[in-house]
Design a protein around this motif. Sequence first.
Motif, PDB file in Angstrom:
ATOM      1  N   SER A   1      -9.536  -4.324   8.065  1.00 24.96           N
ATOM      2  CA  SER A   1      -9.336  -2.896   8.318  1.00 24.96           C
ATOM      3  C   SER A   1      -7.856  -2.518   8.422  1.00 24.96           C
ATOM      4  O   SER A   1      -7.510  -1.333   8.420  1.00 24.96           O
ATOM      5  N   LYS A   2      -6.964  -3.517   8.487  1.00 22.26           N
ATOM      6  CA  LYS A   2      -5.534  -3.250   8.673  1.00 22.26           C
ATOM      7  C   LYS A   2      -4.702  -3.460   7.411  1.00 22.26           C
ATOM      8  O   LYS A   2      -3.498  -3.275   7.428  1.00 22.26           O
ATOM      9  N   ILE A   3      -5.360  -3.850   6.307  1.00 19.72           N
ATOM     10  CA  ILE A   3      -4.638  -4.069   5.053  1.00 19.72           C
ATOM     11  C   ILE A   3      -5.333  -3.324   3.911  1.00 19.72           C
ATOM     12  O   ILE A   3      -6.524  -3.038   3.981  1.00 19.72           O
ATOM     13  N   VAL A   4      -4.558  -3.011   2.895  1.00 22.08           N
ATOM     14  CA  VAL A   4      -5.093  -2.337   1.704  1.00 22.08           C
ATOM     15  C   VAL A   4      -4.618  -3.093   0.460  1.00 22.08           C
ATOM     16  O   VAL A   4      -3.579  -3.730   0.460  1.00 22.08           O
ATOM     17  N   LYS A   5      -5.413  -2.987  -0.602  1.00 21.06           N
ATOM     18  CA  LYS A   5      -5.087  -3.635  -1.873  1.00 21.06           C
ATOM     19  C   LYS A   5      -4.061  -2.829  -2.635  1.00 21.06           C
ATOM     20  O   LYS A   5      -4.113  -1.591  -2.633  1.00 21.06           O
ATOM     21  N   GLU A   6      -3.140  -3.528  -3.308  1.00 17.49           N
ATOM     22  CA  GLU A   6      -2.154  -2.893  -4.190  1.00 17.49           C
ATOM     23  C   GLU A   6      -2.180  -3.612  -5.546  1.00 17.49           C
ATOM     24  O   GLU A   6      -2.390  -4.819  -5.584  1.00 17.49           O
TER      25      GLU A   6
END
Length: 106
Positions: free
Chosen positions: A99-104
Amino acid sequence: MADLVGPRLYSCFNCRNQVSLHDDIISKSFQGRNGRAFLFSHAMNVDMGPKEDRHLATGLHTVADIYCADCHEVLGWKYERAYQATEKYKEGKFIFEKSKIVKENW
């Protein structure tokens, strides 16, 4: 010819600071404080808090919380020491809460 895209990354959900490479994922089947978490072999652009002993689902570990180096959001923790032989593989590895990271670059 298709445009080349850089490496797949994970970034801080809050400020988009890049914190790890997709290729550094060891496991996606970990549990964090707030749900699912991923175990990574490396992290970047993070600061570490003080080491502390913490009782986790798999027993006692010495861990240090990891924070985004830009916005200081807590993203997970680093395993400093595992006290059970079966957990030693986690030493030096990083937990990022999903929940604290996003894909790039996907």
